[in-house]
Design a protein around this motif. Structure first.
Motif, PDB file in Angstrom:
ATOM      1  N   ALA A   1      -1.442  34.735 -17.038  1.00 21.68           N
ATOM      2  CA  ALA A   1      -2.510  34.427 -15.909  1.00 21.68           C
ATOM      3  C   ALA A   1      -3.291  33.021 -16.296  1.00 21.68           C
ATOM      4  N   ILE A   2      -3.761  33.114 -17.523  1.00 20.51           N
ATOM      5  CA  ILE A   2      -4.640  31.855 -17.916  1.00 20.51           C
ATOM      6  C   ILE A   2      -3.774  30.763 -17.812  1.00 20.51           C
ATOM      7  N   GLY A   3      -2.695  30.772 -18.435  1.00 26.00           N
ATOM      8  CA  GLY A   3      -1.778  29.566 -18.539  1.00 26.00           C
ATOM      9  C   GLY A   3      -1.552  29.103 -16.995  1.00 26.00           C
TER      10      GLY A   3
ATOM     11  N   ALA B   1      -9.279  34.387 -10.156  1.00 24.74           N
ATOM     12  CA  ALA B   1      -8.535  35.456 -10.051  1.00 24.74           C
ATOM     13  C   ALA B   1      -6.827  34.993 -10.361  1.00 24.74           C
ATOM     14  N   PRO B   2      -6.702  34.462 -11.625  1.00 31.32           N
ATOM     15  CA  PRO B   2      -5.318  34.053 -11.969  1.00 31.32           C
ATOM     16  C   PRO B   2      -4.175  35.280 -12.262  1.00 31.32           C
ATOM     17  N   LYS B   3      -3.285  35.055 -11.808  1.00 30.95           N
ATOM     18  CA  LYS B   3      -2.132  36.232 -11.961  1.00 30.95           C
ATOM     19  C   LYS B   3      -1.013  35.546 -12.651  1.00 30.95           C
ATOM     20  N   ILE B   4      -0.260  36.558 -13.388  1.00 26.04           N
ATOM     21  CA  ILE B   4       0.981  36.314 -13.783  1.00 26.04           C
ATOM     22  C   ILE B   4       2.089  36.465 -12.587  1.00 26.04           C
ATOM     23  N   ASP B   5       2.850  35.537 -12.293  1.00 25.21           N
ATOM     24  CA  ASP B   5       3.784  35.496 -10.992  1.00 25.21           C
ATOM     25  C   ASP B   5       5.298  34.927 -11.421  1.00 25.21           C
ATOM     26  N   ASP B   6       5.877  34.630 -10.638  1.00 25.79           N
ATOM     27  CA  ASP B   6       7.525  34.112 -10.719  1.00 25.79           C
ATOM     28  C   ASP B   6       7.595  32.768 -11.024  1.00 25.79           C
ATOM     29  N   ARG B   7       6.707  32.012 -11.517  1.00 25.07           N
ATOM     30  CA  ARG B   7       6.895  30.611 -11.515  1.00 25.07           C
ATOM     31  C   ARG B   7       7.886  30.404 -12.674  1.00 25.07           C
TER      32      ARG B   7
END
Length: 244
Positions: free
Chosen positions: A73-75, A233-239
């Motif tokens: 998320a932070i990255g 509101a960052p999130k881990i996603d599928d990038r």
């Protein structure tokens, strides 16, 4: 009188430096404070602390680079900030936009803790003086970048690029702006000056092509972004993801 001066002058010997001595003066927590220095520094320190600790935004959770495997998320937040904040600068210089961003996982030096986000937060996360550089890279060089990500298996911050690998680390899909990569196309890739010069073994940047220095520090981009949002509101996603 003149004769006297000449005589005295002629009697003077040339002086030469023959010895330099030095001493190590240790300064630590046992060194007594100097009241005069403390009084002089105090107003400047108060001003700096006030600036650094002014609330810019709010973080509903703690975000750490250890929270994800291939993206965090932070990255994701840092890469997205670089993309969003750099585009206006780059467009004003070149009339072009930025296609993607690649930073390095090791460049994230601290988590963003839950609570108020300040300028000090940005300095803690990004203490380096790294500035943003946009590199013109053909699709053939983009594949070198992708191979680097494929092999490193680290959550290097990316934005604009979507990369999927299988259980054997083979590339399943690689998209920029949701489109297949064209080997002949020129893409504008934002990174920082440390990575552009081969930091973290990202040699493909200097091999790529022309570089545009924005004279815009990543830390300043973070501060500018925090100032314009209420809550991050960052999130881990599928990038960058792996499928079985």
């Amino acid at each position: 009188m003149l004769t006297c001066i000449i005589t005295l002058s002629s009697c003077q010997k040339n002086k030469h430096l023959v010895k330099v001595e030095g001493a190590r003066i240790e300064v630590n927590n046992t060194t007594p404070d100097n009241p005069d220095i403390q009084a002089f520094v105090k107003p400047y320190m108060m001003h700096v602390n006030k600036t650094l600790d002014s609330v810019l935004a709010y973080a509903p959770e703690t975000y750490s680079k250890k929270d994800g495997i291939l993206n965090t998320a932070i990255g994701n937040l840092m890469a997205d900030i670089v993309l969003e904040q750099s585009i206006p600068f780059f467009k004003s210089k070149t009339k072009n936009t930025i296609d993607m961003v690649l930073l390095n996982h090791g460049g994230i030096r601290a988590p963003i803790p839950k609570g108020n986000v300040t300028a000090r937060t940005a300095y803690q996360v990004m203490p380096f003086e790294n500035s943003i550089v946009v590199v013109e890279m053909k699709g053939t060089h983009i594949w070198k970048l992708i191979t680097y990500l494929q092999e490193s298996q680290k959550a290097h911050p990316i934005s604009g690029l979507k990369l999927t690998i299988d259980a054997d680390n083979n590339i399943v899909q690689a998209l920029i702006n949701n489109k297949e990569i064209d080997d002949k196309e020129v893409y504008f890739v934002a990174t920082n000056d440390y990575l552009y010069h081969g930091g973290s073994e990202m040699y493909f940047f200097e091999e790529g092509g022309k570089a545009h220095k924005l004279n815009y520090k990543i830390r300043n981009a973070m501060i500018d972004y925090f100032k314009k949002v209420d809550t991050i509101a960052p999130k881990i996603d599928d990038r960058f993801s792996q499928i079985n």
